[in-house]
Design a protein around this motif. Sequence first.
Motif, PDB file in Angstrom:
ATOM      1  N   MET A  15       0.843  -1.188   0.000  1.00  0.00           N
ATOM      2  CA  MET A  15       0.000   0.000   0.000  1.00  0.00           C
ATOM      3  C   MET A  15       0.878   1.237   0.000  1.00  0.00           C
ATOM      4  O   MET A  15       1.935   1.280   0.590  1.00  0.00           O
ATOM      5  CB  MET A  15      -0.896  -0.004   1.220  1.00  0.00           C
ATOM      6  CG  MET A  15      -1.862   1.128   1.219  1.00  0.00           C
ATOM      7  SD  MET A  15      -3.177   0.831   2.376  1.00  0.00           S
ATOM      8  CE  MET A  15      -2.352   1.116   3.911  1.00  0.00           C
TER       9      MET A  15
ATOM     10  N   TRP B  59       1.385   4.934   1.079  1.00  0.00           N
ATOM     11  CA  TRP B  59       0.809   5.746   2.147  1.00  0.00           C
ATOM     12  C   TRP B  59       0.353   7.113   1.667  1.00  0.00           C
ATOM     13  O   TRP B  59      -0.383   7.805   2.341  1.00  0.00           O
ATOM     14  CB  TRP B  59       1.755   5.845   3.330  1.00  0.00           C
ATOM     15  CG  TRP B  59       2.984   6.618   3.096  1.00  0.00           C
ATOM     16  CD1 TRP B  59       4.166   6.150   2.654  1.00  0.00           C
ATOM     17  CD2 TRP B  59       3.165   8.018   3.292  1.00  0.00           C
ATOM     18  NE1 TRP B  59       5.066   7.143   2.548  1.00  0.00           N
ATOM     19  CE2 TRP B  59       4.492   8.310   2.938  1.00  0.00           C
ATOM     20  CE3 TRP B  59       2.344   9.039   3.736  1.00  0.00           C
ATOM     21  CZ2 TRP B  59       5.006   9.587   3.001  1.00  0.00           C
ATOM     22  CZ3 TRP B  59       2.863  10.313   3.803  1.00  0.00           C
ATOM     23  CH2 TRP B  59       4.186  10.584   3.430  1.00  0.00           C
TER      24      TRP B  59
ATOM     25  N   MET C 213       9.268   5.443   7.609  1.00  0.00           N
ATOM     26  CA  MET C 213      10.281   4.453   7.244  1.00  0.00           C
ATOM     27  C   MET C 213      10.676   3.617   8.465  1.00  0.00           C
ATOM     28  O   MET C 213      10.891   2.416   8.346  1.00  0.00           O
ATOM     29  CB  MET C 213      11.502   5.127   6.660  1.00  0.00           C
ATOM     30  CG  MET C 213      12.487   4.094   6.176  1.00  0.00           C
ATOM     31  SD  MET C 213      13.555   4.654   4.878  1.00  0.00           S
ATOM     32  CE  MET C 213      14.390   3.122   4.492  1.00  0.00           C
TER      33      MET C 213
ATOM     34  N   GLY D 274       7.990   1.088   8.801  1.00  0.00           N
ATOM     35  CA  GLY D 274       7.956   0.117   7.707  1.00  0.00           C
ATOM     36  C   GLY D 274       9.072  -0.887   7.825  1.00  0.00           C
ATOM     37  O   GLY D 274       8.883  -2.078   7.557  1.00  0.00           O
ATOM     38  N   ASN D 275      10.239  -0.424   8.204  1.00  0.00           N
ATOM     39  CA  ASN D 275      11.391  -1.319   8.311  1.00  0.00           C
ATOM     40  C   ASN D 275      12.441  -0.620   9.161  1.00  0.00           C
ATOM     41  O   ASN D 275      13.200   0.213   8.689  1.00  0.00           O
ATOM     42  CB  ASN D 275      11.928  -1.627   6.904  1.00  0.00           C
ATOM     43  CG  ASN D 275      13.037  -2.657   6.934  1.00  0.00           C
ATOM     44  OD1 ASN D 275      13.655  -2.910   7.959  1.00  0.00           O
ATOM     45  ND2 ASN D 275      13.295  -3.243   5.786  1.00  0.00           N
TER      46      ASN D 275
ATOM     47  N   ALA E 244      16.119  -1.045   8.037  1.00  0.00           N
ATOM     48  CA  ALA E 244      16.418  -0.247   6.853  1.00  0.00           C
ATOM     49  C   ALA E 244      16.502   1.227   7.217  1.00  0.00           C
ATOM     50  O   ALA E 244      17.299   1.968   6.647  1.00  0.00           O
ATOM     51  CB  ALA E 244      15.362  -0.469   5.783  1.00  0.00           C
TER      52      ALA E 244
ATOM     53  N   ARG F  28      -2.994  -5.246  -4.224  1.00  0.00           N
ATOM     54  CA  ARG F  28      -1.722  -5.911  -4.557  1.00  0.00           C
ATOM     55  C   ARG F  28      -1.930  -6.944  -5.656  1.00  0.00           C
ATOM     56  O   ARG F  28      -1.012  -7.287  -6.372  1.00  0.00           O
ATOM     57  CB  ARG F  28      -1.152  -6.627  -3.341  1.00  0.00           C
ATOM     58  CG  ARG F  28      -0.942  -5.737  -2.168  1.00  0.00           C
ATOM     59  CD  ARG F  28       0.108  -6.313  -1.297  1.00  0.00           C
ATOM     60  NE  ARG F  28       1.285  -5.484  -1.372  1.00  0.00           N
ATOM     61  CZ  ARG F  28       2.451  -5.847  -0.887  1.00  0.00           C
ATOM     62  NH1 ARG F  28       2.613  -7.013  -0.350  1.00  0.00           N
ATOM     63  NH2 ARG F  28       3.481  -5.040  -0.954  1.00  0.00           N
TER      64      ARG F  28
ATOM     65  N   LYS G 258      16.016  -6.191   0.932  1.00  0.00           N
ATOM     66  CA  LYS G 258      14.699  -6.284   1.540  1.00  0.00           C
ATOM     67  C   LYS G 258      14.734  -5.963   3.014  1.00  0.00           C
ATOM     68  O   LYS G 258      13.839  -5.332   3.544  1.00  0.00           O
ATOM     69  CB  LYS G 258      14.138  -7.696   1.368  1.00  0.00           C
ATOM     70  CG  LYS G 258      13.557  -7.880   0.005  1.00  0.00           C
ATOM     71  CD  LYS G 258      12.737  -9.134  -0.101  1.00  0.00           C
ATOM     72  CE  LYS G 258      12.240  -9.242  -1.520  1.00  0.00           C
ATOM     73  NZ  LYS G 258      11.960 -10.566  -1.968  1.00  0.00           N
TER      74      LYS G 258
ATOM     75  N   LEU H 231      15.106  -1.361   1.981  1.00  0.00           N
ATOM     76  CA  LEU H 231      13.878  -0.760   1.486  1.00  0.00           C
ATOM     77  C   LEU H 231      12.676  -1.182   2.309  1.00  0.00           C
ATOM     78  O   LEU H 231      12.698  -2.184   2.999  1.00  0.00           O
ATOM     79  CB  LEU H 231      13.647  -1.199   0.037  1.00  0.00           C
ATOM     80  CG  LEU H 231      14.765  -0.822  -0.944  1.00  0.00           C
ATOM     81  CD1 LEU H 231      14.674  -1.644  -2.195  1.00  0.00           C
ATOM     82  CD2 LEU H 231      14.691   0.645  -1.266  1.00  0.00           C
ATOM     83  N   VAL H 232      11.618  -0.393   2.198  1.00  0.00           N
ATOM     84  CA  VAL H 232      10.336  -0.786   2.770  1.00  0.00           C
ATOM     85  C   VAL H 232       9.464  -1.190   1.583  1.00  0.00           C
ATOM     86  O   VAL H 232       9.138  -0.367   0.741  1.00  0.00           O
ATOM     87  CB  VAL H 232       9.664   0.369   3.530  1.00  0.00           C
ATOM     88  CG1 VAL H 232       8.430  -0.132   4.261  1.00  0.00           C
ATOM     89  CG2 VAL H 232      10.638   0.975   4.512  1.00  0.00           C
ATOM     90  N   MET H 233       9.135  -2.461   1.506  1.00  0.00           N
ATOM     91  CA  MET H 233       8.508  -2.994   0.308  1.00  0.00           C
ATOM     92  C   MET H 233       7.146  -2.354   0.007  1.00  0.00           C
ATOM     93  O   MET H 233       6.736  -2.262  -1.135  1.00  0.00           O
ATOM     94  CB  MET H 233       8.340  -4.512   0.441  1.00  0.00           C
ATOM     95  CG  MET H 233       9.665  -5.237   0.380  1.00  0.00           C
ATOM     96  SD  MET H 233      10.417  -5.044  -1.241  1.00  0.00           S
ATOM     97  CE  MET H 233      12.133  -4.960  -0.806  1.00  0.00           C
ATOM     98  N   ASP H 234       6.451  -1.926   1.063  1.00  0.00           N
ATOM     99  CA  ASP H 234       5.129  -1.337   0.899  1.00  0.00           C
ATOM    100  C   ASP H 234       5.178   0.109   0.411  1.00  0.00           C
ATOM    101  O   ASP H 234       4.211   0.613  -0.111  1.00  0.00           O
ATOM    102  CB  ASP H 234       4.393  -1.335   2.260  1.00  0.00           C
ATOM    103  CG  ASP H 234       3.673  -2.639   2.476  1.00  0.00           C
ATOM    104  OD1 ASP H 234       3.715  -3.480   1.572  1.00  0.00           O
ATOM    105  OD2 ASP H 234       3.069  -2.809   3.544  1.00  0.00           O
ATOM    106  N   HIS H 235       6.293   0.773   0.667  1.00  0.00           N
ATOM    107  CA  HIS H 235       6.362   2.196   0.362  1.00  0.00           C
ATOM    108  C   HIS H 235       6.757   2.430  -1.084  1.00  0.00           C
ATOM    109  O   HIS H 235       7.218   1.537  -1.766  1.00  0.00           O
ATOM    110  CB  HIS H 235       7.346   2.877   1.320  1.00  0.00           C
ATOM    111  CG  HIS H 235       6.847   2.941   2.726  1.00  0.00           C
ATOM    112  ND1 HIS H 235       7.534   3.546   3.734  1.00  0.00           N
ATOM    113  CD2 HIS H 235       5.718   2.464   3.293  1.00  0.00           C
ATOM    114  CE1 HIS H 235       6.856   3.451   4.872  1.00  0.00           C
ATOM    115  NE2 HIS H 235       5.752   2.787   4.626  1.00  0.00           N
TER     116      HIS H 235
END
Lengths: 324, 329, 507
Positions: B1, B3, B195, B198-199, B202, B328, C341, C345-349
Amino acid sequence: MIHGRLDYRHRRRIYFLLAGNLLLLGLIRVLLKEGSSFAEVLRRAGPDVAPVILAGLAMTSVIFVGAIDLSVASIIAVAGSAFGVLVHHDQPPWICYFACLAAAWVLSMWNGYLIRTLKIPAIIVTLAGLPFYRGLALIVADLGIPDFGGNISVYDAAYHQPGKFYAGWILLATIIAALIWEAFGRTPRQWLARGNSEEACRLLGMKPERILQSAFCAAGIFLGFAALIAVTRLQAIEPGRMLVGFELHIVGAVVLGGTNIFGGEGSFGGTILGAFFLYFISQALTYAGASAYFQEAITGAVILAVIGLDCAIHRRQKQLDELA
Amino acid sequence: MNWHEAPDMRNWILLLLLLLEIATFTFLSGVRFDSAGDFTAYFQSYLGDLITQSTPTLLLAFGMTLVLITAGIDLSVGSMVALVGCIMASFPGNTEFWWTAVPLGLLTGLTLGFLNGALVAWLDVPPIITTLGTMIFYRGLCFVVMGDLEKAPFITVPGYEWLGIFSGVIVMLGLLYLIGGPYVYHSRWLRELFMMGGNRIAARYAGIPVQRRTLQVYTLIGFLGFLAALSFTARNSSISAGSLQGFELQVIVAVVLGGTRVQGGSGTLLGAFLGVMLIAVLEEGLRGASIWGDTYLPFEISHLEYIFLGALLLIGVWVSNIAHQRSRA
Amino acid sequence: MARALLQLDGVEKAFGGVQALKQTDLEVDEGEVVGLIGENGAGKSTLVKLISGVHQPDRGTIYWLGKRLRVMSPHHATQAGIATIHQELAFFGTLSVAENLLMAESWPRTFWGGTDWRALFHEARNRLSHFDLKIDPEKRFDSLSSAEKQEVAIARALSQDARLLILDEPTASLSEQEVSRLFDHLKRLRNARVAIIYVSHRLDELKQLSDRVVVLRDGECVASYRTQETDVNRMVRDMVGRPLEQVYPRGRTTAPGRPVLELEAATRRPLFHDVSFTLRTGEIVGLAGLVGAGRSELARAIFGLYPITSGQMLLFGKGWAPRGADEAVRAGLVYIPEERKRQGLVMDHSVRDAISIGISDRLTRWGIIPPKRELERVQAAMGRYGIRARSPDDPIGTLSGGNQQKTLIARWLDRAPQVIILDEPTRGVDIGAKAEIHRLIDELAQQGKAILLISSDLPEILGMSDRLLVMYDGTVVSELTGERMTQENVLLAASGMSLNTSSPIHQ
């Protein structure tokens, strides 16, 4: 017969809690005033702490599989409502007890069913369950009792057997059963496996949905007994207000017992010791003459201190592992 | 998705639901309008009340959205607001209140929030455990400060009640949602929070100062907790150690209903606002519909609030999950 | 004539609009070893997951022993006798090795009905020793090294009495010795009429082991031949779809300039110790070594993710002790991590988010990122680095591996850093994107950037670098330049052996 199955970090927590519990008991013994007996303190501990431990075992089971149940207090309220309504209609005690157990079990199973079919995180499903079941409890009471005014009175001592006379024994039997199951059963290991990785379970040809459901099934049984004891101790059941905030205190005891809140790691034994630890702290404070107002603050501080220290010790390693 | 885009659709649905809800409850409450003037007057006072009474929730929904975006959570907000209120309540209610109790309340709010942040950022305690612990701890401190008393020095503080009436809260909320909201929405700061959620790993590799951001978010919640305490005490004019129990879950339900993911990395402030309003209308509406309920329902209609709340949350998340999967596929 | 054990007939699979597998047929006979090759994203793992029941085909049929399989799950596949080692290892970190081995099977019980732990551990020990593994079955699985984990995975699959064994890149973290042990077992199984599907990037392995090789390209089965009748070049040609040019670009002409990054005995035990080297402008220095030799760990320390405990680092001649990656980025030193991964990176963004996070501090006015300027910059970067996406708002997860990697590179390069550390920049990237990335690295060096290149791809690191540092066991054991930069020398140094033609820097 634990073998090397508990890792060093968890074992350290268990030893800490064991030592802490003994120390607190010693402290209580010393602080005891003339006229009150230590044996009485011990005897009372069982029934007092029984609902917390039993609900804690339920919570531990679902946390093992990587889920959580925030609706336990509301489920107990529904069980209480069902019990109260039947008592109000003068049903024999065993039917009322059974209804209490069954209500808790069914709702716990229902939580598991929703989580595995809707594929929504357990925290959300049970967060939704928290108000929903509370409302259900109120509606059940409202429908079952004509002029329901917020609480259901249960005066007849015949209905107080499990909570007032057998609580200690029920607790003891459940603890022994849980510990034996944990040591020799395969199911708890499967729960932990799913808590580690649902994907891995699936790839290995196991059925993660069934494992999840089995955890909620067991949790339902533990929760049923927790509800039975909690409800039959009361003179007046208040479906709308009883045990508000209980779920998070339970999670606190479970986490204090060394169970990883994200699943895959922990033990029933830890939860039991954790619940006793929190209870004995409050008792020790009482006997030391500390104001009752301090108890909750101390409970929170203890949870924070123990877990904070544990995390702080492993912090550096964890951060390195995370980066790699 | 994505954002930037996807939640918009959701916000429209929420808005539609909200209007539908208001219409239904207005009908059920038995209010009938004879003229257009009647109509506007009714809704002016209705919306005014609605916003005034849900101010604490709205304030903290803002912070909760941000913390959920970072994949954190704050369960301690209820205890935090209560503790700030309790500490302020232990001062005498006179003019000096403004420059003794209020600054101390602010300091308390910031400290409590910062403590949460420090435990999460520096000691790496999972946010849910940290704030679970502080939820119990702060609540305990409320009892230490207040005991069983219910104190009400706020009534006698000159000008204090302004914080609890419509014009006061609208200034507070306007600053937050109309100026703070858009600013945060376009800020680099929020980008970094996204961010992180999200991860997290990362985010560290991307040079985001994760610890500092974590501290900032939790401290911001502390600040909002202080504002919420002002508005709560001004409106209710008293506070006790047991106030605002279960508040944290109310805020979380509203925010999640507004489309923020508890797993982090996604969420909107507008959605949170609508989520709070949806629940407030429900609460208020069921109260207003009690006469209707007594006639047609075999139980008290206010019990339905819990049922709707749970069902809304579950259905909301379920629908958005399906939409997510569709997008998706 | 052996009977067909498994037959795939016109199988298709799509994920979110991307056709991962088109109209594929495959037949595997009893006792046959089929090698499955193809570039990343060619559909190998999808095929494996269809056979092992993880995914269901959208179209087409799978026959097992001549019978049509309808609903399949990993559970059914395991029951039928298909054992799989997936690329991502399926494990339970907090449980013991024995439980990990035996989780999907029934456990020995005592007279009372409980688990007989002693028998369970005994069984696990037996199985492990059958494969010559000396791993304590009571150990927590987390505490194993990655090679040990891989070996336990292999032991688990091999001991399932399967009729078909699927191995998806099983040798990724194994040493030569461990690989040859695995091959001995596989050969033994083949003699016992077990069919094997072996997915690998290492063509020499397949040459050794397989009877038949099947080549996938872009989700299609493009070739299938007996292994004896083919050679590695043909396999590569079929994989890529065109003859492969093993030419690494070298457009740079300038000699290395002034030193920008200097390390003197930089140490952080147990990750790395006593690392010293100098990196100059306009040069590409390769950092070679085996997995676990401490290359990435060193890079992270230079990038400021954690401090060194002793020694010294200098950046642009000044002391360098960053307290966080943000400091490094501001100083003009960037690191592009190995695992896109997890670390990148953030796979959703969206692609826009992924790129602009790197330059956001430059874009920002009063804390706000102006949307227009951001979009311009992002679109420019997408054009410059050839990132193919429908729009900047596409989620990263929908891009191919190569485009993801280019996005990650674009994030940092747009801020014109002076020192660039690239960690496995072409892993999991298709040949086309690989060449683009190589060209880009060369260009950067030409512009006078200092580049530290970490790679496990020997031809790549030899082809790209001006000189090579080889790490072993946490320290740089050898520096290779000019003619001494050969595969043999790198391999010798990387496994801790002394070189004939050079002497190690550190004794």
